[in-house]
Write an enzyme that holds these catalytic residues in place. Sequence first.
Site, PDB file in Angstrom:
ATOM      1  CG  ASN A 184     -35.180 -15.344 -20.943  1.00 19.95           C
ATOM      2  OD1 ASN A 184     -35.893 -16.493 -20.831  1.00 19.95           O
ATOM      3  ND2 ASN A 184     -33.739 -15.894 -20.958  1.00 19.95           N
ATOM      4  NE  ARG A 192     -34.611 -25.717 -23.061  1.00 23.12           N
ATOM      5  CZ  ARG A 192     -33.815 -24.901 -22.735  1.00 23.12           C
ATOM      6  NH1 ARG A 192     -33.124 -24.091 -23.825  1.00 23.12           N
ATOM      7  NH2 ARG A 192     -33.574 -24.314 -21.606  1.00 23.12           N
ATOM      8  CE  LYS A 207     -45.321 -18.437 -12.090  1.00 26.12           C
ATOM      9  NZ  LYS A 207     -45.591 -17.419 -12.944  1.00 26.12           N
ATOM     10  CD  GLU A 210     -43.996 -12.628 -12.722  1.00 24.87           C
ATOM     11  OE1 GLU A 210     -44.208 -13.848 -12.776  1.00 24.87           O
ATOM     12  OE2 GLU A 210     -42.864 -12.287 -12.241  1.00 24.87           O
ATOM     13  N   GLY A 263     -35.524 -20.095 -14.892  1.00 26.65           N
ATOM     14  CA  GLY A 263     -35.322 -18.931 -14.480  1.00 26.65           C
ATOM     15  C   GLY A 263     -34.077 -18.658 -13.426  1.00 26.65           C
ATOM     16  CB  SER A 264     -33.089 -16.069 -11.273  1.00 29.62           C
ATOM     17  OG  SER A 264     -34.398 -16.193 -10.386  1.00 29.62           O
ATOM     18  CB  THR A 267     -36.568 -18.114  -8.723  1.00 32.02           C
ATOM     19  OG1 THR A 267     -36.921 -16.678  -8.792  1.00 32.02           O
ATOM     20  CG2 THR A 267     -38.269 -18.667  -8.764  1.00 32.02           C
ATOM     21  CD  GLU A 285     -32.025 -26.652 -18.115  1.00 32.70           C
ATOM     22  OE1 GLU A 285     -30.986 -25.849 -18.260  1.00 32.70           O
ATOM     23  OE2 GLU A 285     -31.641 -27.875 -18.440  1.00 32.70           O
ATOM     24  NE  ARG A 313     -29.182 -15.876 -29.273  1.00 28.54           N
ATOM     25  CZ  ARG A 313     -29.733 -17.111 -28.604  1.00 28.54           C
ATOM     26  NH1 ARG A 313     -30.955 -17.673 -29.338  1.00 28.54           N
ATOM     27  NH2 ARG A 313     -29.119 -17.841 -27.505  1.00 28.54           N
ATOM     28  CB  CYS A 319     -29.964 -18.598 -19.282  1.00 32.46           C
ATOM     29  SG  CYS A 319     -30.306 -19.628 -20.675  1.00 32.46           S
ATOM     30  CD  GLU A 492     -35.652 -27.684 -19.863  1.00 30.48           C
ATOM     31  OE1 GLU A 492     -35.306 -26.863 -20.552  1.00 30.48           O
ATOM     32  OE2 GLU A 492     -36.237 -27.904 -19.034  1.00 30.48           O
TER      33      GLU A 492
HETATM   34  P1  NAD Z   1     -37.173 -15.608 -12.330  1.00 29.53           P
HETATM   35  O1  NAD Z   1     -36.592 -16.623 -11.556  1.00 29.53           O
HETATM   36  O2  NAD Z   1     -37.618 -14.268 -11.902  1.00 29.53           O
HETATM   37  O3  NAD Z   1     -38.683 -15.987 -12.747  1.00 29.53           O
HETATM   38  C1  NAD Z   1     -38.858 -17.416 -13.330  1.00 29.53           C
HETATM   39  C2  NAD Z   1     -40.380 -17.796 -13.194  1.00 29.53           C
HETATM   40  O4  NAD Z   1     -40.334 -18.154 -11.909  1.00 29.53           O
HETATM   41  C3  NAD Z   1     -41.321 -16.748 -13.487  1.00 29.53           C
HETATM   42  O5  NAD Z   1     -42.498 -17.581 -14.024  1.00 29.53           O
HETATM   43  C4  NAD Z   1     -41.838 -16.496 -12.235  1.00 29.53           C
HETATM   44  O6  NAD Z   1     -42.798 -15.929 -12.240  1.00 29.53           O
HETATM   45  C5  NAD Z   1     -41.464 -17.519 -11.333  1.00 29.53           C
HETATM   46  N1  NAD Z   1     -41.562 -17.551  -9.987  1.00 29.53           N
HETATM   47  C6  NAD Z   1     -40.744 -16.448  -9.161  1.00 29.53           C
HETATM   48  N2  NAD Z   1     -40.872 -16.711  -7.954  1.00 29.53           N
HETATM   49  C7  NAD Z   1     -41.838 -17.841  -7.753  1.00 29.53           C
HETATM   50  C8  NAD Z   1     -42.062 -18.569  -6.610  1.00 29.53           C
HETATM   51  N3  NAD Z   1     -41.941 -18.228  -5.454  1.00 29.53           N
HETATM   52  N4  NAD Z   1     -42.833 -19.642  -6.858  1.00 29.53           N
HETATM   53  C9  NAD Z   1     -43.136 -20.248  -8.128  1.00 29.53           C
HETATM   54  N5  NAD Z   1     -42.824 -19.359  -9.306  1.00 29.53           N
HETATM   55  C10 NAD Z   1     -42.092 -18.349  -9.154  1.00 29.53           C
HETATM   56  O7  NAD Z   1     -36.576 -15.329 -13.574  1.00 29.53           O
HETATM   57  P2  NAD Z   1     -36.840 -14.329 -14.798  1.00 29.53           P
HETATM   58  O8  NAD Z   1     -36.161 -13.012 -14.605  1.00 29.53           O
HETATM   59  O9  NAD Z   1     -38.045 -14.771 -15.520  1.00 29.53           O
HETATM   60  O10 NAD Z   1     -35.707 -15.001 -15.926  1.00 29.53           O
HETATM   61  C11 NAD Z   1     -34.459 -14.512 -16.264  1.00 29.53           C
HETATM   62  C12 NAD Z   1     -33.433 -15.601 -15.416  1.00 29.53           C
HETATM   63  O11 NAD Z   1     -33.669 -17.254 -16.022  1.00 29.53           O
HETATM   64  C13 NAD Z   1     -32.142 -15.418 -15.558  1.00 29.53           C
HETATM   65  O12 NAD Z   1     -31.241 -15.662 -14.611  1.00 29.53           O
HETATM   66  C14 NAD Z   1     -31.824 -16.397 -16.917  1.00 29.53           C
HETATM   67  O13 NAD Z   1     -30.370 -16.762 -16.712  1.00 29.53           O
HETATM   68  C15 NAD Z   1     -32.437 -17.661 -16.458  1.00 29.53           C
HETATM   69  N6  NAD Z   1     -32.714 -18.474 -17.621  1.00 29.53           N
HETATM   70  C16 NAD Z   1     -32.245 -19.626 -17.722  1.00 29.53           C
HETATM   71  C17 NAD Z   1     -32.374 -20.691 -18.733  1.00 29.53           C
HETATM   72  C18 NAD Z   1     -31.627 -21.870 -18.695  1.00 29.53           C
HETATM   73  O14 NAD Z   1     -32.002 -22.639 -19.686  1.00 29.53           O
HETATM   74  N7  NAD Z   1     -31.051 -22.380 -17.859  1.00 29.53           N
HETATM   75  C19 NAD Z   1     -33.120 -20.103 -19.791  1.00 29.53           C
HETATM   76  C20 NAD Z   1     -33.750 -18.796 -19.581  1.00 29.53           C
HETATM   77  C21 NAD Z   1     -33.630 -18.032 -18.786  1.00 29.53           C
END
Ligand code: NAD
Length: 514
Positions: A184, A192, A207, A210, A263-264, A267, A285, A313, A319, A492
């Site tokens: 996103n 960052r 990494k 995808e 990410g989520s 994960t 994060e 936005r 997030c 961060e």
């Molecule tokens: P996601 O967790 O699906 O994926 C994030 C990353 O993790 C991707 O690069 C994905 O390929 C990788 N990933 C997934 N499984 C993995 C594994 N087993 N091993 C290694 N890498 C793996 O999240 P998303 O859908 O890409 O992003 C959305 C989420 O991110 C939302 O929950 C959002 O709130 C969060 N987010 C948080 C912040 C923050 O600063 N706190 C900022 C942006 C997004």
Amino acid sequence: MSAVCAPRTRRLLRLVAPRLTAAMLRNYSLDVSAAPLLRTQGYVDGRWVSAASVFPVLDPATGQEIARVSDCGPAEAKQAVDAAYKAFESWKRSTAKERSVLLRKWFDLMTLHKEDLAKLITFECGKPMKESLGEITYSASFLEWFSEEARRVYGDIVPSPVRDRKIFLLKQPVGVASIITPWNFPSAMITRKVGAALAAGCTVVVKPAEDTPLSALALAELAEQAGIPAGVFNVVPCSREKTPAVGQVLCTDPLVGKISFTGSTATGKVLLKMAADTVKKVSMELGGHAPFIVFDSADVDRAVAGAMASKFRNSGQTCVCSNRFLVQSGIYERFVDKLGQAMDAELRLGHGSDPQTTQGPLINSRAADKVLQQVSDAVSRGATVLRGGKRLHGSFVEPTLLVDVSTDMLCTREETFGPLVPVIRFETEQEALAVANSANVGLAGYFFSQDVSQIWRVAEDLEVGMVGVNEGIVSSAEAPFGGVKESGLGREGSKYGIDEYLEVKYMCLGNLNP
Ligand code: NAD
């Protein structure tokens, strides 16, 4: 669902729908010959590397393929970790000023190429060009900020309790950092972390998500042009299928000292478990579920402007997007009415390359399904749709305003990541805080009030890492970004961000006065 749309909603749809035929969207395609920073191979040890196969990168607005990228696997990930480990030996010995100068050059190149970088974001992630340009400014600001912070990593000399000893505290880089990022903010979530890591003297393997590897690879091209030495910044793009195997290497290899993930929450928990076996340092994060509270004393126009900025936005895919709107009964009708009017007037769906567009698509159809599922769940439990509520072409979802929302509905219990505004009515401050703090996550929170005592009380009591008071957007390189509860670990940006990549070593100099 259209039966419950107000007349104003139908006017909005007439404005929006003609822009979203498949034919209209097909007018927009990435002109590869005019994309000088488009790279499609992995970047390891200062070289562009191919893998045994490739994976497609799609424009989420049209579904068209825009590039095929090397699908790196565990072998390439291991090569990248080894290269980063080797490069760490010399990078950690470079002076802070040398690292600072290189980060600044990288920042300058990002600024110089901001249009090209922004275009890649718009095509791989879907956000409108204006927002993509904003992301590049934000993303580059971390390289600038940490080029400055690099020179301000001070140790300590601590008064000793014993006469013949001196106590010194040294700050040293952690080592190789694995950097795993979401789609996103495909540029800013990398800089960052990487700005802080490189400033501290760490080397990195990135990494990217995808869906959005192109922004990461463009950053690698500019890192090379800036003169960042081989092996210091590596990128291993990979498909969803290869992600678990690549993640396994990046999170368990003994040469890796640190994992920084955005990410989520789901994960993040998987990666934390992998990190445990070799007790790696981690920064997480993770997801948010931001409350947006409007108290009776609020300036309603300011609250509506804050809601629009914080909710829409990136089509609601950040997030820190407001996810639950809590509005006190004395201001409820005025707020809902004005917010609906602002949505009608300001939101335009379309391809991100169209300058009129304010709302791009969601990243994929699963993301659109999730929003629609939350809307139908809410309606089945008594909510009313005042605006939107439908899916349009592909993964485009109408900006949606729901009222009569209660806390048993899915949309108030989980992160939406889409353009949905669920509004809950409340009577007392305590009631609002109880609902806001009932979440298992706590990233950002926002509230609007003109009562100074209330501002202090609520800012202190909200269980989040970042609070916007009479403000809908809070991020900047100068301020610490991060959450509490299941929103993660660490901060961060700011003066604290670099600490995530440093160890404190205690050195005791003894027997000074034998
Ligand atoms: P996601 O967790 O699906 O994926 C994030 C990353 O993790 C991707 O690069 C994905 O390929 C990788 N990933 C997934 N499984 C993995 C594994 N087993 N091993 C290694 N890498 C793996 O999240 P998303 O859908 O890409 O992003 C959305 C989420 O991110 C939302 O929950 C959002 O709130 C969060 N987010 C948080 C912040 C923050 O600063 N706190 C900022 C942006 C997004």
